[in-house]
Design an enzyme around this catalytic site. Sequence first.
Site, PDB file in Angstrom:
ATOM      1  N   THR A  47       0.821  -1.224   0.000  1.00 17.38           N
ATOM      2  CA  THR A  47       0.000   0.000   0.000  1.00 17.38           C
ATOM      3  C   THR A  47       0.845   1.260   0.000  1.00 17.38           C
ATOM      4  O   THR A  47       0.467   2.271  -0.604  1.00 17.38           O
ATOM      5  CB  THR A  47      -0.921  -0.004   1.249  1.00 17.38           C
ATOM      6  OG1 THR A  47      -1.787  -1.131   1.155  1.00 17.38           O
ATOM      7  CG2 THR A  47      -1.743   1.255   1.349  1.00 17.38           C
ATOM      8  N   ASP A 120       1.358  -6.498  -4.490  1.00 19.39           N
ATOM      9  CA  ASP A 120       0.558  -6.565  -3.271  1.00 19.39           C
ATOM     10  C   ASP A 120       1.127  -7.775  -2.538  1.00 19.39           C
ATOM     11  O   ASP A 120       1.319  -8.839  -3.133  1.00 19.39           O
ATOM     12  CB  ASP A 120      -0.914  -6.798  -3.659  1.00 19.39           C
ATOM     13  CG  ASP A 120      -1.841  -6.821  -2.451  1.00 19.39           C
ATOM     14  OD1 ASP A 120      -1.571  -7.604  -1.516  1.00 19.39           O
ATOM     15  OD2 ASP A 120      -2.826  -6.077  -2.442  1.00 19.39           O
ATOM     16  N   SER A 121       1.383  -7.636  -1.241  1.00 20.68           N
ATOM     17  CA  SER A 121       2.125  -8.712  -0.572  1.00 20.68           C
ATOM     18  C   SER A 121       1.338 -10.011  -0.492  1.00 20.68           C
ATOM     19  O   SER A 121       1.910 -11.066  -0.230  1.00 20.68           O
ATOM     20  CB  SER A 121       2.592  -8.278   0.818  1.00 20.68           C
ATOM     21  OG  SER A 121       1.511  -8.231   1.717  1.00 20.68           O
ATOM     22  N   SER A 122       0.037  -9.960  -0.758  1.00 22.57           N
ATOM     23  CA  SER A 122      -0.723 -11.211  -0.811  1.00 22.57           C
ATOM     24  C   SER A 122      -0.259 -12.078  -1.975  1.00 22.57           C
ATOM     25  O   SER A 122      -0.489 -13.289  -1.998  1.00 22.57           O
ATOM     26  CB  SER A 122      -2.218 -10.924  -0.964  1.00 22.57           C
ATOM     27  OG  SER A 122      -2.648 -10.119   0.106  1.00 22.57           O
ATOM     28  N   THR A 152       1.499  -4.944   3.984  1.00 21.99           N
ATOM     29  CA  THR A 152       1.349  -5.383   5.384  1.00 21.99           C
ATOM     30  C   THR A 152       0.799  -6.804   5.509  1.00 21.99           C
ATOM     31  O   THR A 152       1.057  -7.475   6.503  1.00 21.99           O
ATOM     32  CB  THR A 152       0.402  -4.428   6.150  1.00 21.99           C
ATOM     33  OG1 THR A 152      -0.864  -4.388   5.493  1.00 21.99           O
ATOM     34  CG2 THR A 152       0.994  -3.040   6.240  1.00 21.99           C
ATOM     35  N   ASP A 153       0.066  -7.264   4.476  1.00 17.31           N
ATOM     36  CA  ASP A 153      -0.646  -8.545   4.645  1.00 17.31           C
ATOM     37  C   ASP A 153       0.284  -9.704   4.972  1.00 17.31           C
ATOM     38  O   ASP A 153      -0.036 -10.544   5.809  1.00 17.31           O
ATOM     39  CB  ASP A 153      -1.454  -8.876   3.379  1.00 17.31           C
ATOM     40  CG  ASP A 153      -2.665  -7.972   3.222  1.00 17.31           C
ATOM     41  OD1 ASP A 153      -3.007  -7.254   4.182  1.00 17.31           O
ATOM     42  OD2 ASP A 153      -3.270  -7.972   2.132  1.00 17.31           O
TER      43      ASP A 153
HETATM   44  N1  ASP Z   1      -2.853  -5.759   0.461  1.00 18.14           N
HETATM   45  C1  ASP Z   1      -1.783  -4.842   0.812  1.00 18.14           C
HETATM   46  C2  ASP Z   1      -0.476  -5.610   0.765  1.00 18.14           C
HETATM   47  O1  ASP Z   1      -0.249  -6.424   1.607  1.00 18.14           O
HETATM   48  C3  ASP Z   1      -2.035  -4.273   2.155  1.00 18.14           C
HETATM   49  C4  ASP Z   1      -0.979  -3.303   2.657  1.00 18.14           C
HETATM   50  O2  ASP Z   1       0.076  -3.110   2.117  1.00 18.14           O
HETATM   51  O3  ASP Z   1      -1.246  -2.667   3.702  1.00 18.14           O
HETATM   52  O4  ASP Z   1       0.305  -5.395  -0.130  1.00 18.14           O
END
Ligand code: ASP
Length: 365
Positions: A47, A120-122, A152-153
């Site tokens: 993000t 996106d870290s997912s 963050t994920d």
């Molecule tokens: N879906 C995002 C990710 O993990 C969420 C984030 O960065 O806060 O890349």
Amino acid sequence: MDSGSSDTLPARPRLPRLLEAQKSTINSFEFDPQKHARVLVLYTGGTIGMKWRVTEGNSGSYVPEPHYLCEALKHFPHLHDRLYSTAFAADDELRPLVLPDTHEPKKILYFIKEYDPLLDSSNMTVQEWVQIADDIQQHYEAFDGFVVLHGTDTMSYTASALSFMLQNLGKPVILTGSQIPVFEVRSDGRDNFVGALILAGIYKIPEVCVYFNHKLFRGNRSTKTDNASFDAFASPNCRPLAEVGIQIYVDYDSIFRPHKLSQFSSFTALNRDVAILRLFPSITASTVKTFLQPPILGCVLQTYGAGNIMARSKDIMDVLHEAHSRGVIIVNISQCSHGVVNPAYETGKALADLGIVPGHDMHGS
Ligand code: ASP
């Protein structure tokens, strides 16, 4: 072991070739180790650098935008001292980014390596963990510390993996990101990024950590606990390693340091045939058996309380015994966020008796 100190660097160390645009002149800039700390930023996505994009027939979503973060930073006074950077090269493209004065003893110069694609870290897999480890290995000598900008994920997964991959680490590796993109007005990304740069550049914390909302967590004890608050991470079973307020407080007594003098290295031969099995009261032996079939070689078993299992269910215990006898490594960790695995009950001792490895204070939340 590398002390992580920039004081020991020669006056004009050579930098590795980093960014395409900088590579011809980056080695000649006016670097002074008494005045400057150097941080390599590996920008993997998340993000923090995303943009809201509306496409036809779509109400819009956050997506990673190539080159956006790196370009915008150059014009963002809160994160780049443009005037100071002019000393380093005539051509703007070739200058390092410079964190404005932080009242720390050294000015922080930082260099961004942007990953392609930004994720996106997912969407991250072990492939990206290996890339991060390789980049740190390749540039290890030339930097005082490393910041990994990350979604963050799955940030805690990456931090945990890196903590085992980066061996005899003598410098900080700090993962951070944000809940709101860094250039949005209410972003938490600026504080997170600035704090991570300071901790990585100035402080001697030779661990892989997650820095979020003014707290530095041990990476392999951290977890994402909130997807709406800026206070998104915690390490429930381990006090924060540092807290950033008006003063920066580092709990040096808790910081791990390599206990023997060995050269830093990275271990990247990862095996993906390891999985997590969370117990629940209605689970059947056939589910456990199916789960532990080849190719599974390792299993993190999330048990109840202090590491307890339905030891009266002989069929489940037999399945675990059979898998253990075949060489599947099973580690017992608790579903609780606090406390340690401890064979105080017969229902926990039964696992230890099978040869299942107690996971001590690692937890499964
Ligand atoms: N879906 C995002 C990710 O993990 C969420 C984030 O960065 O806060 O890349």
